[in-house]
Design a protein around this motif. Structure first.
Motif, PDB file in Angstrom:
ATOM      1  N   LEU A 437       4.540   1.261   7.777  1.00 40.74           N
ATOM      2  CA  LEU A 437       4.955   0.357   7.074  1.00 40.74           C
ATOM      3  C   LEU A 437       6.225  -0.821   7.938  1.00 40.74           C
ATOM      4  N   LEU A 438       5.799  -0.789   8.930  1.00 45.68           N
ATOM      5  CA  LEU A 438       6.441  -1.768   9.771  1.00 45.68           C
ATOM      6  C   LEU A 438       5.182  -2.787  10.012  1.00 45.68           C
ATOM      7  N   ARG A 439       4.455  -2.119   9.952  1.00 41.79           N
ATOM      8  CA  ARG A 439       2.624  -3.052  10.144  1.00 41.79           C
ATOM      9  C   ARG A 439       2.812  -4.410   8.719  1.00 41.79           C
ATOM     10  N   HIS A 440       3.213  -4.065   7.759  1.00 42.18           N
ATOM     11  CA  HIS A 440       3.615  -5.195   5.911  1.00 42.18           C
ATOM     12  C   HIS A 440       4.276  -6.116   7.021  1.00 42.18           C
ATOM     13  N   PRO A 441       3.875  -7.029   6.944  1.00 40.69           N
ATOM     14  CA  PRO A 441       4.247  -8.059   6.682  1.00 40.69           C
ATOM     15  C   PRO A 441       6.283  -8.431   7.124  1.00 40.69           C
ATOM     16  N   SER A 442       6.623  -7.787   5.676  1.00 44.28           N
ATOM     17  CA  SER A 442       7.374  -8.376   5.368  1.00 44.28           C
ATOM     18  C   SER A 442       8.464  -7.397   5.383  1.00 44.28           C
ATOM     19  N   VAL A 443       8.462  -6.561   6.588  1.00 42.49           N
ATOM     20  CA  VAL A 443       9.813  -5.467   6.779  1.00 42.49           C
ATOM     21  C   VAL A 443       9.803  -5.751   8.203  1.00 42.49           C
ATOM     22  N   VAL A 464      15.301   0.502   4.156  1.00 39.68           N
ATOM     23  CA  VAL A 464      14.166  -0.938   4.838  1.00 39.68           C
ATOM     24  C   VAL A 464      14.953  -2.401   4.856  1.00 39.68           C
ATOM     25  N   VAL A 465      14.547  -2.756   5.654  1.00 38.93           N
ATOM     26  CA  VAL A 465      15.601  -3.912   5.844  1.00 38.93           C
ATOM     27  C   VAL A 465      14.384  -4.878   6.090  1.00 38.93           C
ATOM     28  N   LEU A 466      13.927  -5.693   4.885  1.00 37.62           N
ATOM     29  CA  LEU A 466      13.091  -7.099   4.879  1.00 37.62           C
ATOM     30  C   LEU A 466      13.678  -7.971   6.365  1.00 37.62           C
ATOM     31  N   LYS A 470      11.936 -13.467   3.635  1.00 35.81           N
ATOM     32  CA  LYS A 470      10.715 -12.794   3.137  1.00 35.81           C
ATOM     33  C   LYS A 470      11.204 -11.747   1.819  1.00 35.81           C
ATOM     34  N   THR A 471      10.088 -11.527   1.136  1.00 35.56           N
ATOM     35  CA  THR A 471      10.371  -9.985   0.002  1.00 35.56           C
ATOM     36  C   THR A 471       9.605  -9.131   0.231  1.00 35.56           C
ATOM     37  N   ALA A 472       9.421  -8.005  -1.191  1.00 34.02           N
ATOM     38  CA  ALA A 472       8.897  -6.735  -1.116  1.00 34.02           C
ATOM     39  C   ALA A 472       9.623  -6.296  -2.084  1.00 34.02           C
ATOM     40  N   THR A 473       8.437  -5.554  -3.188  1.00 33.77           N
ATOM     41  CA  THR A 473       8.332  -4.889  -3.965  1.00 33.77           C
ATOM     42  C   THR A 473       8.589  -3.795  -3.565  1.00 33.77           C
ATOM     43  N   ALA A 474       9.214  -2.700  -4.070  1.00 32.36           N
ATOM     44  CA  ALA A 474       8.533  -0.933  -3.778  1.00 32.36           C
ATOM     45  C   ALA A 474       7.341  -1.003  -4.134  1.00 32.36           C
ATOM     46  N   GLU A 475       6.849  -1.030  -5.452  1.00 29.45           N
ATOM     47  CA  GLU A 475       5.401  -0.732  -6.052  1.00 29.45           C
ATOM     48  C   GLU A 475       4.694  -1.106  -4.182  1.00 29.45           C
ATOM     49  N   GLU A 476       5.042  -2.653  -4.151  1.00 37.52           N
ATOM     50  CA  GLU A 476       3.817  -3.549  -3.667  1.00 37.52           C
ATOM     51  C   GLU A 476       3.733  -1.872  -2.025  1.00 37.52           C
ATOM     52  N   LEU A 477       4.773  -1.741  -1.031  1.00 35.56           N
ATOM     53  CA  LEU A 477       4.905  -1.312  -0.363  1.00 35.56           C
ATOM     54  C   LEU A 477       4.499   0.341   0.488  1.00 35.56           C
ATOM     55  N   LYS A 478       4.930   0.551  -1.562  1.00 28.60           N
ATOM     56  CA  LYS A 478       3.904   2.532  -1.908  1.00 28.60           C
ATOM     57  C   LYS A 478       2.168   1.508  -1.435  1.00 28.60           C
ATOM     58  N   ALA A 479       1.304   0.481  -2.014  1.00 28.22           N
ATOM     59  CA  ALA A 479       0.433   0.381  -2.223  1.00 28.22           C
ATOM     60  C   ALA A 479       0.418   0.618  -0.578  1.00 28.22           C
ATOM     61  N   PHE A 480       1.352  -0.425  -0.093  1.00 28.61           N
ATOM     62  CA  PHE A 480       0.280  -0.560   1.314  1.00 28.61           C
ATOM     63  C   PHE A 480       0.400   0.389   2.275  1.00 28.61           C
ATOM     64  N   ALA A 481       1.554   1.592   1.890  1.00 30.01           N
ATOM     65  CA  ALA A 481       1.999   2.764   2.754  1.00 30.01           C
ATOM     66  C   ALA A 481       0.321   4.010   2.390  1.00 30.01           C
TER      67      ALA A 481
END
Length: 523
Positions: A437-443, A464-466, A470-481
């Protein structure tokens, strides 16, 4: 012709060979090794006048200042035992630590006068309260005592198995335990550190790590062993770190991964202008490969991970670079750098074993517990024979850390056993999920813990601390994971928070997050 192995010998050598070299910097104040040594000798004499004798305990509650650093020499060189305390603890904690250790003198920074004053009457063993700076009624003034004491000090004989310090564990699930570190333990750790992470008299070490934490990972003595310069930094923030690195030409520092994250995300202008080539030791929690990759690529720093515990003085492994690693891509190299590595040359034996104390296969997959035995392992827990016996079961120190061993022999922690998430019968490493998850640019930061789940028993939940702005939704992070993890490892819930609960050394307090499940259920 044998002489005791003690970090005090590093002090003797530095004073002899580098009397005029800058030893300590604290803001605008500067001392050479000769001047620093004299201050320590004066304080040893002052403590003797206060009635401190060999074996007596002297407690400290202070940030990273020159006065705090002086305790690591003045107290042990008279045969007494230093008890560094976590300054972020509560008044009740200080009562327990002072009384359990039997501290005879308590040295306190002015920031904590009020807290200690509120419970002084309950610190039954403390005979003298000393203010490390400033002055207040009812407190002895450190600088006055140092100035009035004789500069001539005759060091008594100290054995290498004598106690040097008692360092208290965090006590997140029970009362803190007092880890007994000997002169030999600290000597072995400092020498091993210098073998693997060379420092010279030209180097300058920045105190971004609290000195109280495992004696500053023994850098309180290691820097002196190298004849290098201690640069004190009482309050830690990225701006102060960047400013001090450039102003003082800092070459080395230590930091927990959460502190590295804050540095890596400091003001952009300062990041661009910061001194290159700074060497960083990181430990306390496994760092994410993404954090290492960013700090080496963007800042031009060199990150080395070490691993250990307060009970092991503290280092028992280092992710030692190999020639083959230099041929890897930055991403692959960062992935290896996030492992805990191999034994230090002086630390002793390290292994990963199953429940029957049988070493696990080196397949990078089979989980076992890290155990160790050797010169850096503590003498035991102070006044706690039951806990000591449990920790040393089978003749090895048991870390409580779950790890695998890769085919190259490098150890990689997958979790604390208490943090392993068992979902539907499958073991999930919270560290692996966090790294993805830390590889996501918003995290900016993330902590993953197991929470009760109706179907799977428990499942991963991500806090999660953003990044600011920057923004991110739970759905977006779930898809990224899902793109980076097996399906059963993907968090079932994401909770966005402003900050994560941490200890004074930057460790994330996952027990606090697990304890928040009632609040989450009510949302």
């Amino acid at each position: 012709m044998e002489t005791p192995l003690s970090p005090l010998d590093f002090f003797r050598r530095a004073r002899k060979l580098h009397p005029d070299r800058e030893a300590v910097v604290d803001g605008s104040q500067r001392w050479t090794y000769s001047q620093f040594g004299e201050r320590c000798d004066r304080w040893s004499n002052a403590l003797a006048k206060l009635g401190v004798k060999k074996g007596d305990r002297v407690g400290t509650i202070a940030p990273n200042t020159h006065a705090h650093l002086e305790q690591y020499y003045a107290v042990p060189q008279m045969g007494a035992v230093l008890v560094p305390m976590n300054y972020r603890l509560t008044a009740d904690d200080f009562i327990y630590l002072a009384n359990h250790s039997g501290s005879k003198v308590l040295c306190v920074h002015p920031d904590y006068f009020g807290l200690v004053d509120s419970v002084r009457s309950k610190m039954t063993t403390v005979e003298h309260f000393v203010g490390l700076g400033g002055s207040k009624e009812g407190w002895l003034a450190y600088e006055d005592l140092v100035a009035a004491a004789s500069p001539k000090f005759e060091r008594p004989e100290v054995a290498e198995l004598d106690l040097l310090t008692i360092n208290y564990t965090s006590g997140t699930t029970s009362r803190p335990k007092g880890v007994m570190i000997t002169h030999r333990n600290a000597w072995a750790n400092s020498v091993g550190t210098l073998v693997h992470w060379n420092m010279t008299p030209a180097d300058r070490y920045l105190w971004t790590l609290p000195m109280f934490h495992a004696n500053g990972w023994t850098f309180t003595w290691t820097v002196t062993a190298a004849g290098a310069t201690h640069v004190c930094l009482p309050k830690i923030d990225p701006t102060a770190i960047y400013d001090t690195i450039n102003r003082e030409s800092v070459s080395h520092l230590c930091a927990a991964p959460t502190v590295l994250i804050s540095i890596a995300n400091g003001p952009e202008e300062q990041r661009r202008a910061v001194r290159k080539g700074v060497k960083v030791f990181t430990a306390g929690a496994p760092p994410a490969a993404a954090t290492i990759e960013r700090m080496e690529g963007e800042l031009g720093w060199e990150i080395t991970q070490v691993y250990g515990l307060t009970e092991t003085a503290p280092f028992i492994s280092i992710c030692e670079p190999l020639p083959a690693h230099g041929k890897l891509s930055a991403g692959e190299r960062a992935k290896i750098k996030s492992r805990q590595g191999v034994e230090l040359i002086t630390s002793g034996e390290l292994d990963v074993v199953d429940d029957n104390m049988v070493p696990v296969p080196h397949d990078g997959n089979t989980l076992g517990e890290i155990v160790a035995r050797g010169n850096v392992v503590m003498k035991g827990y102070y006044n706690d024979p039951e806990a000591s016996a449990k920790a040393f079961a089978g003749g090895w120190f048991h870390s409580g850390d779950a790890a695998v061993v890769h085919p190259d022999g490098y150890i990689e922690i997958r979790d604390r056993f208490k943090d392993v998430i068992i979902s539907g019968g499958e073991n999930i490493s919270s560290i692996e999920v966090e790294g993805a998850l830390l590889r996501h640019p918003s995290v900016l930061e993330v902590a993953v813990v197991g929470m009760p789940h109706e179907k799977w028993g428990e499942s991963p939940n991500a806090f999660v601390v953003l990044h600011a702005g920057k923004t991110a939704t739970a759905e977006e992070l779930k898809a990224f994971a899902k793109e980076n993890l097996a399906g059963f490892k993907v968090p079932t819930a994401f909770h966005f928070v402003k900050e994560l609960p941490k200890t004074a050394t930057g460790k994330i307090q996952k027990f606090v997050l697990r304890g928040s499940r009632a609040n989450i259920a009510a949302q």
